[in-house]
Design a protein around this motif. Structure first.
Motif, PDB file in Angstrom:
ATOM      1  N   ARG A  12     -39.040  36.146 101.206  1.00 46.73           N
ATOM      2  CA  ARG A  12     -40.479  36.374 101.194  1.00 46.73           C
ATOM      3  C   ARG A  12     -40.998  36.757 102.570  1.00 46.73           C
ATOM      4  NH1 ARG A  12     -44.425  31.493  99.395  1.00 46.73           N
ATOM      5  NH2 ARG A  12     -43.832  30.778 101.462  1.00 46.73           N
ATOM      6  N   ALA A  13     -40.291  36.315 103.634  1.00 50.18           N
ATOM      7  CA  ALA A  13     -40.744  36.596 104.992  1.00 50.18           C
ATOM      8  C   ALA A  13     -40.619  38.068 105.350  1.00 50.18           C
ATOM      9  CB  ALA A  13     -39.954  35.747 105.981  1.00 50.18           C
ATOM     10  N   ALA A  14     -39.725  38.782 104.690  1.00 46.61           N
ATOM     11  CA  ALA A  14     -39.540  40.201 104.974  1.00 46.61           C
ATOM     12  C   ALA A  14     -40.770  40.995 104.537  1.00 46.61           C
ATOM     13  CB  ALA A  14     -38.303  40.717 104.260  1.00 46.61           C
ATOM     14  N   ALA A  15     -41.263  41.850 105.428  1.00 47.45           N
ATOM     15  CA  ALA A  15     -42.450  42.634 105.121  1.00 47.45           C
ATOM     16  C   ALA A  15     -42.146  43.649 104.031  1.00 47.45           C
ATOM     17  CB  ALA A  15     -42.947  43.345 106.380  1.00 47.45           C
ATOM     18  N   PRO A  16     -42.910  43.642 102.920  1.00 45.88           N
ATOM     19  CA  PRO A  16     -42.660  44.614 101.849  1.00 45.88           C
ATOM     20  C   PRO A  16     -43.062  46.015 102.280  1.00 45.88           C
ATOM     21  CG  PRO A  16     -44.628  43.331 101.370  1.00 45.88           C
ATOM     22  CD  PRO A  16     -44.006  42.716 102.584  1.00 45.88           C
ATOM     23  N   SER A  17     -42.394  47.002 101.717  1.00 46.22           N
ATOM     24  CA  SER A  17     -42.714  48.392 102.018  1.00 46.22           C
ATOM     25  C   SER A  17     -43.965  48.806 101.253  1.00 46.22           C
ATOM     26  CB  SER A  17     -41.551  49.282 101.626  1.00 46.22           C
ATOM     27  OG  SER A  17     -41.390  49.282 100.214  1.00 46.22           O
ATOM     28  N   LYS A  22     -47.217  48.901  96.171  1.00 54.08           N
ATOM     29  CA  LYS A  22     -47.816  49.700  95.107  1.00 54.08           C
ATOM     30  C   LYS A  22     -47.260  49.291  93.751  1.00 54.08           C
ATOM     31  CE  LYS A  22     -48.756  54.539  93.886  1.00 54.08           C
ATOM     32  NZ  LYS A  22     -48.191  54.566  92.527  1.00 54.08           N
ATOM     33  N   ARG A  23     -45.929  49.128  93.659  1.00 58.44           N
ATOM     34  CA  ARG A  23     -45.306  48.718  92.396  1.00 58.44           C
ATOM     35  C   ARG A  23     -45.809  47.347  91.958  1.00 58.44           C
ATOM     36  NH1 ARG A  23     -40.523  50.379  94.936  1.00 58.44           N
ATOM     37  NH2 ARG A  23     -39.767  48.224  95.007  1.00 58.44           N
ATOM     38  N   TRP A  24     -45.875  46.425  92.903  1.00 60.82           N
ATOM     39  CA  TRP A  24     -46.313  45.071  92.568  1.00 60.82           C
ATOM     40  C   TRP A  24     -47.764  45.058  92.100  1.00 60.82           C
ATOM     41  CZ3 TRP A  24     -44.070  42.539  97.635  1.00 60.82           C
ATOM     42  CH2 TRP A  24     -42.673  42.545  97.551  1.00 60.82           C
ATOM     43  N   ALA A  25     -48.611  45.825  92.782  1.00 57.87           N
ATOM     44  CA  ALA A  25     -50.022  45.863  92.408  1.00 57.87           C
ATOM     45  C   ALA A  25     -50.207  46.446  91.009  1.00 57.87           C
ATOM     46  CB  ALA A  25     -50.823  46.676  93.431  1.00 57.87           C
ATOM     47  N   GLU A  26     -49.429  47.471  90.681  1.00 60.59           N
ATOM     48  CA  GLU A  26     -49.525  48.067  89.340  1.00 60.59           C
ATOM     49  C   GLU A  26     -49.120  47.061  88.263  1.00 60.59           C
ATOM     50  OE1 GLU A  26     -47.067  51.505  89.558  1.00 60.59           O
ATOM     51  OE2 GLU A  26     -48.565  52.724  90.609  1.00 60.59           O
ATOM     52  N   GLU A 190     -44.110  44.820  76.460  1.00 58.98           N
ATOM     53  CA  GLU A 190     -43.038  45.223  77.355  1.00 58.98           C
ATOM     54  C   GLU A 190     -43.592  46.134  78.441  1.00 58.98           C
ATOM     55  OE1 GLU A 190     -39.598  46.856  75.598  1.00 58.98           O
ATOM     56  OE2 GLU A 190     -39.185  45.114  74.318  1.00 58.98           O
ATOM     57  N   TYR A 191     -43.212  45.834  79.669  1.00 57.55           N
ATOM     58  CA  TYR A 191     -43.658  46.635  80.808  1.00 57.55           C
ATOM     59  C   TYR A 191     -42.442  47.289  81.448  1.00 57.55           C
ATOM     60  CZ  TYR A 191     -45.761  47.885  85.305  1.00 57.55           C
ATOM     61  OH  TYR A 191     -46.205  48.571  86.405  1.00 57.55           O
ATOM     62  N   ASN A 192     -42.450  48.607  81.491  1.00 60.51           N
ATOM     63  CA  ASN A 192     -41.389  49.381  82.133  1.00 60.51           C
ATOM     64  C   ASN A 192     -42.044  50.395  83.058  1.00 60.51           C
ATOM     65  OD1 ASN A 192     -38.647  48.715  80.695  1.00 60.51           O
ATOM     66  ND2 ASN A 192     -40.154  48.866  79.060  1.00 60.51           N
ATOM     67  N   ARG A 193     -41.929  50.190  84.353  1.00 57.62           N
ATOM     68  CA  ARG A 193     -42.533  51.140  85.283  1.00 57.62           C
ATOM     69  C   ARG A 193     -41.717  52.430  85.332  1.00 57.62           C
ATOM     70  NH1 ARG A 193     -42.814  52.910  90.599  1.00 57.62           N
ATOM     71  NH2 ARG A 193     -44.947  53.183  91.372  1.00 57.62           N
TER      72      ARG A 193
END
Length: 220
Positions: A12-17, A22-26, A190-193
């Motif tokens: 979790r400490a690693a800064a997300p790209s 964007k993927r997480w927010a969607e 079902e969620y498939n990005r």
């Protein structure tokens, strides 16, 4: 499983790209739409940074619980705790949320008993969980992509081999079976990005029967 939690804290400490954010927010927006709560109290179990709060309606009162301390000063009610012993009184919340955390819980039956205890009458449990199963070439590619990602993560993070990244892995049938012991699935999605990313299942669960509150009630 304290080391598993510490490994997760290191990840979790690693800064997300930016693409990860964007993927997480969607996905969070899609899950919040599935929940469709306009008011009431919500407890997120395994909340992490509690980023789904920004997608919930203004009338919802949000609470967070996680086994790891918050990295920043939380601006919402937050407690350190584990899913198997929820430190809240009976009938405390209208909704419970578990996002991508069920595979970190040690004892699912104990969690489900605790969940029914702290839910108010008519309450619901919402689960977002990735599933892994091979039913054809597409699902096989998803499983392969997931395994490769975990392998690459382990090469970078070098976690303790005695503390797995996931305590459980779920197929669709295993997830439904585990939930079905205590809860009834009233809605699912079902969620498939992308075609190659693992399938996420959104579940809306309601207790099968009225339960008596006798399982380790908390005092909060």
């Amino acid at each position: 499983h304290l080391q598993e939690y510490r490994n997760r804290d290191d990840r979790r400490a690693a800064a997300p790209s930016p693409s990860q954010l964007k993927r997480w927010a969607e996905k969070e927006a899609a899950f919040a739409k599935f929940i469709d709560a306009t008011e009431g109290s919500v407890l997120e179990i395994g909340c992490g940074p509690a980023s789904i709060r920004t997608h919930l309606a203004d009338g919802v009162t949000y609470f967070g619980l996680d086994p790891l301390p918050s990295r920043d000063q939380p601006d919402f009610p937050f407690l350190i705790g584990v899913a198997e012993y929820l430190p809240f009184r009976d009938d405390s919340f209208d909704f419970l949320i578990v996002r991508s955390a069920l595979d970190h819980f040690c004892y699912l039956d104990q969690f489900f008993a605790q969940a029914t205890r702290i839910m108010r009458p008519g309450g619901r449990l919402f689960i977002e969980q990735v599933i892994h199963e091979v039913r054809g070439p597409v699902s096989a590619a998803k499983v392969l992509a997931h395994n490769v990602k975990d392998w690459l993560d382990d090469r970078v993070d070098k976690p303790d081999p005695e503390a797995p990244k996931h305590i459980s892995e779920f197929s669709r049938s295993k997830l439904m079976s585990e939930c079905g012991q205590t809860f009834e699935v009233t809605r699912s999605h079902e969620y498939n990005r992308n075609w190659y990313t693992p399938t996420q299942i959104f579940l809306c669960l309601e207790p099968k029967v009225e339960v008596t509150h006798s399982v380790g009630a908390g005092d909060t």
